[in-house]
Motif scaffolding. Structure first.
Motif, PDB file in Angstrom:
ATOM      1  N   ARG A 263       0.807  -1.230   0.000  1.00 35.10           N
ATOM      2  CA  ARG A 263       0.000   0.000   0.000  1.00 35.10           C
ATOM      3  C   ARG A 263       0.836   1.276   0.000  1.00 35.10           C
ATOM      4  O   ARG A 263       0.321   2.338  -0.332  1.00 35.10           O
ATOM      5  CB  ARG A 263      -0.934   0.019   1.210  1.00 35.10           C
ATOM      6  CG  ARG A 263      -1.936  -1.109   1.185  1.00 35.10           C
ATOM      7  CD  ARG A 263      -3.350  -0.600   0.925  1.00 35.10           C
ATOM      8  NE  ARG A 263      -4.242  -1.710   0.605  1.00 35.10           N
ATOM      9  CZ  ARG A 263      -5.223  -1.660  -0.272  1.00 35.10           C
ATOM     10  NH1 ARG A 263      -5.446  -0.552  -0.942  1.00 35.10           N
ATOM     11  NH2 ARG A 263      -5.988  -2.693  -0.506  1.00 35.10           N
TER      12      ARG A 263
ATOM     13  N   GLN B 123      -6.090   1.577 -12.962  1.00 36.08           N
ATOM     14  CA  GLN B 123      -6.457   2.536 -11.914  1.00 36.08           C
ATOM     15  C   GLN B 123      -6.507   1.846 -10.548  1.00 36.08           C
ATOM     16  O   GLN B 123      -5.994   2.363  -9.549  1.00 36.08           O
ATOM     17  CB  GLN B 123      -7.797   3.186 -12.256  1.00 36.08           C
ATOM     18  CG  GLN B 123      -7.680   4.132 -13.452  1.00 36.08           C
ATOM     19  CD  GLN B 123      -9.011   4.699 -13.918  1.00 36.08           C
ATOM     20  OE1 GLN B 123     -10.071   4.242 -13.508  1.00 36.08           O
ATOM     21  NE2 GLN B 123      -8.957   5.687 -14.781  1.00 36.08           N
ATOM     22  N   LEU B 124      -7.113   0.665 -10.523  1.00 34.23           N
ATOM     23  CA  LEU B 124      -7.196  -0.083  -9.259  1.00 34.23           C
ATOM     24  C   LEU B 124      -5.800  -0.482  -8.782  1.00 34.23           C
ATOM     25  O   LEU B 124      -5.478  -0.384  -7.584  1.00 34.23           O
ATOM     26  CB  LEU B 124      -8.073  -1.314  -9.485  1.00 34.23           C
ATOM     27  CG  LEU B 124      -8.658  -2.028  -8.288  1.00 34.23           C
ATOM     28  CD1 LEU B 124      -9.396  -1.079  -7.362  1.00 34.23           C
ATOM     29  CD2 LEU B 124      -9.604  -3.130  -8.777  1.00 34.23           C
TER      30      LEU B 124
ATOM     31  N   GLN C 219      -4.070   2.510  -7.300  1.00 38.93           N
ATOM     32  CA  GLN C 219      -4.650   2.832  -5.983  1.00 38.93           C
ATOM     33  C   GLN C 219      -4.164   1.853  -4.923  1.00 38.93           C
ATOM     34  O   GLN C 219      -3.852   2.241  -3.801  1.00 38.93           O
ATOM     35  CB  GLN C 219      -6.182   2.807  -6.059  1.00 38.93           C
ATOM     36  CG  GLN C 219      -6.766   4.010  -6.785  1.00 38.93           C
ATOM     37  CD  GLN C 219      -8.232   3.814  -7.152  1.00 38.93           C
ATOM     38  OE1 GLN C 219      -8.855   2.810  -6.814  1.00 38.93           O
ATOM     39  NE2 GLN C 219      -8.783   4.777  -7.873  1.00 38.93           N
ATOM     40  N   ARG C 220      -4.081   0.581  -5.285  1.00 38.91           N
ATOM     41  CA  ARG C 220      -3.649  -0.430  -4.298  1.00 38.91           C
ATOM     42  C   ARG C 220      -2.190  -0.262  -3.916  1.00 38.91           C
ATOM     43  O   ARG C 220      -1.747  -0.790  -2.898  1.00 38.91           O
ATOM     44  CB  ARG C 220      -3.909  -1.837  -4.832  1.00 38.91           C
ATOM     45  CG  ARG C 220      -5.381  -2.139  -4.831  1.00 38.91           C
ATOM     46  CD  ARG C 220      -5.679  -3.588  -5.035  1.00 38.91           C
ATOM     47  NE  ARG C 220      -7.112  -3.804  -4.960  1.00 38.91           N
ATOM     48  CZ  ARG C 220      -7.757  -4.835  -5.486  1.00 38.91           C
ATOM     49  NH1 ARG C 220      -7.077  -5.757  -6.115  1.00 38.91           N
ATOM     50  NH2 ARG C 220      -9.055  -4.936  -5.358  1.00 38.91           N
TER      51      ARG C 220
ATOM     52  N   ASP D  27      -1.626   8.418  -6.285  1.00 48.16           N
ATOM     53  CA  ASP D  27      -2.729   9.309  -6.670  1.00 48.16           C
ATOM     54  C   ASP D  27      -3.017   9.008  -8.140  1.00 48.16           C
ATOM     55  O   ASP D  27      -2.091   8.962  -8.955  1.00 48.16           O
ATOM     56  CB  ASP D  27      -2.315  10.778  -6.520  1.00 48.16           C
ATOM     57  CG  ASP D  27      -1.939  11.115  -5.089  1.00 48.16           C
ATOM     58  OD1 ASP D  27      -2.650  10.654  -4.175  1.00 48.16           O
ATOM     59  OD2 ASP D  27      -0.927  11.811  -4.891  1.00 48.16           O
ATOM     60  N   VAL D  28      -4.287   8.837  -8.477  1.00 47.70           N
ATOM     61  CA  VAL D  28      -4.635   8.380  -9.823  1.00 47.70           C
ATOM     62  C   VAL D  28      -5.470   9.426 -10.542  1.00 47.70           C
ATOM     63  O   VAL D  28      -6.491   9.889 -10.021  1.00 47.70           O
ATOM     64  CB  VAL D  28      -5.406   7.039  -9.761  1.00 47.70           C
ATOM     65  CG1 VAL D  28      -5.705   6.546 -11.165  1.00 47.70           C
ATOM     66  CG2 VAL D  28      -4.605   6.002  -8.992  1.00 47.70           C
TER      67      VAL D  28
END
Ligand code: CP
Length: 313
Positions: free
Chosen positions: A43, A67-68, A71-72, A76-77
């Protein structure tokens, strides 16, 4: 100019293609992706890093899974939508990249309909900016190739030296097929068969070393995996395929045809599917289908790629 995707020390700077990517580099990404697919996370790996998905062509699974994945990893996306962007006012892809880069974005996941477009953007990116090719023209879709290999590895083991695979359909227009071929060769697949109508098979050396056939029943005989391709009607000139019914009759994977493959054979398709054309519902949704596993593995593979390019392990 096509930039080198590795630096002087051999570390990945960009991921543009699987062509000539060393086996060790592919296996390292697959090992890390398998770690993520097993439920582990990282993370903090991209904490403070901004990643932009820059798609000039439509996508569902590639864009969302990148995108996922970002994020994981704690990034910042930013999601760039070409249809509501200043490209509609004539801004070029080059100026779009440099503009977003000036905001401090370091990672770009780029899809474009033009062969070589992502490499051209990588050539003008700042040092420290990383680009991932999310599909350019018919050239390459490297993360699709990697997720297909991860899916095969999970089903058949990491040793591909006895693996017989058939790639079926519209190879001519398929960047997925090209990336799969590079990866299967690099990983030492025993036999790579390619089957499709002569009008949809390239004759430019792409299929060197493959067993080429126009008879799907024969091409399926004893294979461990059938990798079906989407018929890409949007990239097609008229006349390449007589009719969808004819294509389905000759090259559609049905449950009856699948029985020619090894009893434990698996079926892959990159999506989106033309159900009833290259594959029947019965096969797509059947016990041998790994199509949704491929989608899930896309997140894990894209985490591994983004971490390798942008993260500190
Ligand atoms: N396989 C693939 O690239 O799908 P999308 O076009 O939905 O991203």
């Amino acid at each position: 100019m096509t930039p080198d995707q590795t630096d002087d020390a051999g570390a990945l700077r960009h991921l543009l293609t699987l062509d000539r990517l060393p086996r060790a580099a592919i296996e390292s990404l697959l090992d890390r992706a398998a770690h993520f697919a097993a439920g582990h996370d990282a993370r903090e790996a991209l904490a403070g890093v901004a990643v932009c998905t820059l798609f000039f062509e439509p996508s569902t699974r590639t864009r969302l899974s990148f995108q996922l994945a970002a994020q994981r990893l704690g990034a910042d996306v930013l999601s760039f939508d070409a249809s509501t962007s200043s490209t509609t006012k004539g801004e070029t892809a080059h100026d779009t990249l440099k503009t977003i880069e000036a905001m401090g974005v370091r990672g770009f996941v780029v899809r474009d309909k033009r062969d070589g477009a992502v490499a051209e953007l990588a050539a003008v990116a700042n040092r420290g900016t990383a680009l991932v090719n999310a599909g350019d023209g018919r050239s390459a879709h490297p993360t699709q190739g990697l997720l297909d290999m991860l899916t095969l590895r999970q089903a058949k083991g990491a040793d591909f030296s006895r693996l017989k695979v058939v790639i079926v359909g519209d190879v001519l227009h398929s960047r997925v097929a090209r990336s799969d071929l590079h990866a299967l060769r690099a990983l030492g697949a025993a036999e790579i068969r390619v089957c499709g109508p002569a009008s949809l098979l390239p004759s430019d050396g792409t299929l060197d070393g493959c067993v080429v056939s126009h008879d799907l029943d024969a091409a399926l005989d004893g294979v461990d995996a059938a990798m079906m391709l989407r018929l890409q009607r949007e990239r097609m000139d008229d006349g390449l395929v007589a009719s969808l019914d004819d294509y389905h009759r000759d090259f559609g994977l049905t449950a009856a045809r699948l029985r020619r493959a090894a009893p434990d054979a698996v079926v892959l398709h990159p999506g989106p599917m033309n159900r009833g054309v290259e594959i029947t519902d019965e096969v797509a949704d059947g016990a041998q289908s790994l199509i949704l596993r491929q989608v899930g593995n896309g997140v894990a593979v894209r985490m591994a790629v983004l971490e390798a390019l942008l993260g500190r392990r």
